[in-house]
Write a protein that holds these residues in place. Structure first.
Motif, PDB file in Angstrom:
ATOM      1  N   ASP A 108       0.825  -1.225   0.000  1.00  0.00           N
ATOM      2  CA  ASP A 108       0.000   0.000   0.000  1.00  0.00           C
ATOM      3  C   ASP A 108       0.855   1.270   0.000  1.00  0.00           C
ATOM      4  O   ASP A 108       0.541   2.241  -0.696  1.00  0.00           O
ATOM      5  CB  ASP A 108      -0.931   0.035   1.226  1.00  0.00           C
ATOM      6  N   ASN A 109       1.937   1.285   0.778  1.00  0.00           N
ATOM      7  CA  ASN A 109       2.774   2.491   0.827  1.00  0.00           C
ATOM      8  C   ASN A 109       3.261   2.850  -0.572  1.00  0.00           C
ATOM      9  O   ASN A 109       3.238   4.002  -0.986  1.00  0.00           O
ATOM     10  CB  ASN A 109       3.995   2.278   1.729  1.00  0.00           C
ATOM     11  N   ALA A 113       2.225   6.065  -2.817  1.00  0.00           N
ATOM     12  CA  ALA A 113       3.338   6.970  -3.150  1.00  0.00           C
ATOM     13  C   ALA A 113       3.356   7.149  -4.663  1.00  0.00           C
ATOM     14  O   ALA A 113       3.540   8.257  -5.181  1.00  0.00           O
ATOM     15  CB  ALA A 113       4.655   6.391  -2.647  1.00  0.00           C
ATOM     16  N   TRP A 138      -2.863   9.815   4.859  1.00  0.00           N
ATOM     17  CA  TRP A 138      -1.478   9.430   4.599  1.00  0.00           C
ATOM     18  C   TRP A 138      -1.217   9.104   3.139  1.00  0.00           C
ATOM     19  O   TRP A 138      -0.121   9.310   2.624  1.00  0.00           O
ATOM     20  CB  TRP A 138      -1.071   8.238   5.473  1.00  0.00           C
ATOM     21  N   GLN A 139      -2.256   8.647   2.447  1.00  0.00           N
ATOM     22  CA  GLN A 139      -2.071   8.207   1.062  1.00  0.00           C
ATOM     23  C   GLN A 139      -1.513   9.327   0.182  1.00  0.00           C
ATOM     24  O   GLN A 139      -0.856   9.051  -0.821  1.00  0.00           O
ATOM     25  CB  GLN A 139      -3.403   7.722   0.468  1.00  0.00           C
ATOM     26  N   GLY A 172       1.132   5.710   7.108  1.00  0.00           N
ATOM     27  CA  GLY A 172       2.027   5.428   5.978  1.00  0.00           C
ATOM     28  C   GLY A 172       3.473   5.408   6.431  1.00  0.00           C
ATOM     29  O   GLY A 172       4.292   6.206   5.962  1.00  0.00           O
ATOM     30  N   THR A 174       7.045   3.875   6.445  1.00  0.00           N
ATOM     31  CA  THR A 174       7.687   3.151   5.361  1.00  0.00           C
ATOM     32  C   THR A 174       9.208   3.225   5.469  1.00  0.00           C
ATOM     33  O   THR A 174       9.737   3.990   6.280  1.00  0.00           O
ATOM     34  CB  THR A 174       7.168   3.740   4.018  1.00  0.00           C
ATOM     35  N   ILE A 178      11.267   4.250  -0.454  1.00  0.00           N
ATOM     36  CA  ILE A 178      10.280   5.150  -1.065  1.00  0.00           C
ATOM     37  C   ILE A 178      10.967   6.397  -1.642  1.00  0.00           C
ATOM     38  O   ILE A 178      10.490   7.004  -2.607  1.00  0.00           O
ATOM     39  CB  ILE A 178       9.187   5.526  -0.003  1.00  0.00           C
ATOM     40  N   ASN A 206       7.766   8.666   7.666  1.00  0.00           N
ATOM     41  CA  ASN A 206       6.344   8.747   7.969  1.00  0.00           C
ATOM     42  C   ASN A 206       5.698   9.719   6.960  1.00  0.00           C
ATOM     43  O   ASN A 206       5.963  10.914   6.977  1.00  0.00           O
ATOM     44  CB  ASN A 206       6.200   9.254   9.404  1.00  0.00           C
ATOM     45  N   MET A 207       4.860   9.168   6.089  1.00  0.00           N
ATOM     46  CA  MET A 207       4.293  10.001   5.012  1.00  0.00           C
ATOM     47  C   MET A 207       3.326  11.047   5.569  1.00  0.00           C
ATOM     48  O   MET A 207       3.252  12.160   5.060  1.00  0.00           O
ATOM     49  CB  MET A 207       3.582   9.117   3.995  1.00  0.00           C
TER      50      MET A 207
END
Ligand code: ADQ
Length: 491
Positions: A108-109, A113, A138-139, A172, A174, A178, A206-207
Motif C-alpha cells: 500500500d505504501n 506513493a 497518509w495516502q 504510511g 515506510t 520510497i 512517515n508520510m
C-alpha cells in the motif's frame, strides 16, 4: 478559485468510509459557490463505474518517473454526479490499482506513493496550475513533499497545499526505498527529525508527518479532535509534530452532503419525510423490518452503521446488540470488518442471532441499505474509542434517528445530551452522550433513550425534531475551508 482535490476515495464511486463522503461533499459545495474543482483519484478495478458519466481518455501514456525509470499511465476523465474526476491508471506489471480492493495490500505504501507522484506529474504535464491542492490522509502525504522539493522547480512554484487528516491511526510508515522510488533520494536529508523521520522509529519515514511538515495548512476534521490530537495519545505519536506546526493546524468540522443525505429526496428510501411529517418515517421502519424479516413491534429500533474495528468501540457495539434485545428493543447492524478476528466474531454473532425476529446483522458494505437503515431506525449508537469527526451521528440527526454516542472527538462537537448538556438550552439538545468505555456507561445512555421512547413519546418526538433542525450540511465547513484556501494562497 481553482482547487484540485487529490484523494484515495470519492463517494459514491470509491467509498470505503467517511473520507469518500467528505471529498465528494466538500467538492460539490465549493463548486456551488462558484469555484472550479477537479478531483484526481486512482482508477481502481473495483470502483463503482456505474456512478461515472462520460468516461473518456484525458491523457495517454503519461510517463511518471519511478525508481530511476518511468511507468506509463493513462488518465481517464468523467463526471461523478457532476464532479469532474481524473482517474489514474498505471500500466505496470504491479497492477497497483487492479487488486479488487481499495486498501489492505502489502505494498500500500508504494501504491499510494506512486499515485501521489502520478497526480503531480499529471498536473505538470497537462498544464493544470490550481491555486490550491487539497490532499487527504497518509495516502497523499507525499504530495506537498514532492511539490515543494521537486515540482516547484519545474513550473509549479505558485501552488499551495491544504492537507486534511481524517485518521491519525494510519500514517504510511515506510522504509527508505520510497525515496529512491519517488526520486526524492537524499536519505540523510529526509531522515531528519524535522522532515519525514518517524517520531518513534528512527529508521522509518512517515508520510503523514511529511504532509504535516510540508503543507501550507493542516487540519483534522473537528475542533475537539484537533485538541485531542495535539494534547493526547490520540495523535498516535504525531502530537509533537503538530505542536511544532501549531500555527498552521486547526480542526474544521465535516459536513454531510445535503443532497445525498436528505430524507425529503433520498432515492434509496421508499417514503420521503421531514420534521413536519414524521409519520412517513414510520413507513421506512416498516419497509426496513420487512426487508430484514424483523417482526412488527412498538419498541424502538436501534442501529449501528460503520466499519467494525477497534476505533469504533466494537466491544460496545457488540454489547449494545444484546442490551437492546434485553430491553425489548430491536437491533440492526450494518458493518464490515477488515480485521479477521473481528470479522470472525461478528460472523459468529450473526449465525447465533440468525433466527431472532428482533435482530439483524448485515456484514458487508451496502450503500443503499445504509440509507434505509438511517431512515427506518429510531436510534443509532456510535460508541467509538476515538472519532475524528464521525458522519453517522450527523446523518442520523438529519434522518430523525437519535444518536447515542461516546463523548470523544467530533461526536462531542455534534451531539448534545438531552439530560445533562449544560452548554445548550434543553430545546437545542439532540441525543445522548456517555463517556466511559465500560458496558455500564453505554447501558445508562441506552436506558435513558429507550425509556423516553417508551414512557414519554411526545418528549421523544421533540428530541427527534430538535436533532433534525441542526444544520450539519457543508455550508459552514466549506466557508471555513475557503478562508483557509484564501489565507494560504496569499502567503
Ligand atoms: N458497511 C457499510 N455499508 C454502507 N455504508 C457504510 C458502511 N460502513 C460505513 N458506511 C458509511 O461510511 C461512512 C462512514 O463515516 P465515518 O465518519 O464513520 O467514517 P470513517 O471512520 O470511515 O472515516 C474517517 O473519516 C471521516 C471523514 O472525515 C471521519 O468522520 C471519521 O471520524 C474518520 O474515522 C458513512 O457514510 C456510513 O454510512
Amino acid at each position: 478559485m481553482y482547487i484540485v482535490q487529490i484523494a484515495s476515495e470519492c463517494a459514491p464511486v470509491i467509498k470505503a468510509g467517511g473520507l469518500g463522503d467528505v471529498v465528494y461533499g466538500l467538492s460539490r459545495e465549493l463548486e456551488n459557490r462558484g469555484n472550479t474543482v477537479e478531483l484526481i483519484l486512482p482508477m481502481y478495478d473495483c470502483m463503482r463505474f456505474d456512478h461515472i458519466w462520460g468516461l473518456h481518455d484525458a491523457y495517454r501514456d503519461l510517463s511518471v518517473p519511478w525508481d530511476g525509470g518511468a511507468i506509463l499511465c493513462d488518465v481517464y476523465c468523467g463526471w461523478v454526479h457532476g464532479r469532474l474526476c481524473f482517474f489514474i491508471k498505471p500500466k505496470s506489471e504491479e497492477g497497483f490499482f487492479d487488486r479488487g480492493v481499495y486498501y489492505g495490500c502489502a505494498d500500500d505504501n508504494m501504491r499510494f506513493a506512486f499515485f501521489s507522484k502520478a497526480a503531480l506529474e499529471f498536473l505538470l504535464r497537462s498544464n493544470k496550475r490550481p491555486n490550491v491542492i487539497h490532499c487527504h490522509d497518509w495516502q497523499t502525504g507525499l504530495i506537498p513533499v514532492m511539490l515543494f522539493e521537486i515540482y516547484k522547480y519545474h513550473g509549479m512554484a505558485d501552488q499551495r497545499v491544504c492537507y486534511t487528516i481524517h485518521n491519525f491511526k494510519h500514517q504510511g510508515i515506510t522504509g527508505s526505498e520510497i525515496l529512491k522510488l519517488t526520486g526524492l533520494n537524499q536519505e540523510s536529508y529526509y531522515f531528519q527529525y524535522d522532515r519525514l523521520r518517524d517520531n518513534f522509529n528512527p529508521f522509518a519515514l512517515n508520510m503523514m508527518k511529511g504532509g504535516i511538515v510540508y503543507s501550507n495548512f493542516v487540519n483534522t476534521v473537528s475542533p475537539h479532535h484537533a485538541w485531542e490530537a495535539h494534547y493526547t495519545e490520540v495523535g498516535c505519536g504525531l502530537s509533537h509534530t503538530i505542536h511544532l506546526n501549531e500555527e498552521r493546524f486547526s480542526g474544521i468540522l465535516n459536513g454531510i452532503d445535503d443532497e445525498f443525505w436528505n430524507p425529503q429526496s433520498d432515492r434509496y428510501i421508499p417514503s420521503h419525510y421531514s420534521k413536519d411529517d414524521l409519520a412517513a418515517k414510520e413507513k421506512n421502519k416498516k419497509a426496513l423490518r420487512d426487508r430484514l424479516l424483523l417482526q412488527d413491534s412498538d419498541q424502538p429500533l436501534i442501529c449501528y452503521i460503520g466499519r467494525l474495528d477497534e476505533q469504533k468501540g466494537v466491544h460496545l457495539v457488540h454489547h449494545a446488540i444484546y442490551y437492546a434485545l434485553e430491553k425489548g428493543a430491536q437491533f440492526v447492524l450494518l458493518g464490515s470488518a477488515t480485521e479477521p478476528g473481528i470479522n470472525a466474531k461478528f460472523q459468529h454473532e450473526k449465525a447465533f442471532l440468525n433466527e431472532n425476529p428482533d435482530c439483524h446483522l448485515e456484514l458487508g458494505f451496502n450503500e443503499e441499505l445504509s440509507h434505509l437503515i438511517y431512515a427506518g431506525a429510531d436510534m443509532i449508537v456510535v460508541p467509538s474509542n476515538y472519532e475524528p469527526c464521525g458522519l453517522t451521528q450527523m446523518i442520523g440527526l438529519q434522518y430523525g434517528t437519535v444518536p447515542i454516542v461516546r463523548g470523544v472527538g467530533g461526536l462531542l462537537d455534534t451531539v448534545f445530551d438531552r439530560d445533562y448538556d449544560s452548554s445548550k438550552p434543553p430545546e437545542k439538545r439532540n441525543g445522548y452522550v456517555f463517556y466511559q468505555t465500560d458496558e455500564k456507561a453505554i447501558e445508562s445512555a441506552m436506558d435513558r433513550a429507550i425509556g423516553l421512547y417508551q414512557h414519554a413519546p411526545e418528549e421523544y418526538e421533540k428530541l427527534v425534531i430538535q436533532g433534525m433542525e441542526y444544520d450539519y450540511s457543508w455550508h459552514n465547513p466549506a466557508e471555513e475551508y475557503l478562508k483557509v484556501y484564501e489565507f494560504i494562497r496569499h502567503k
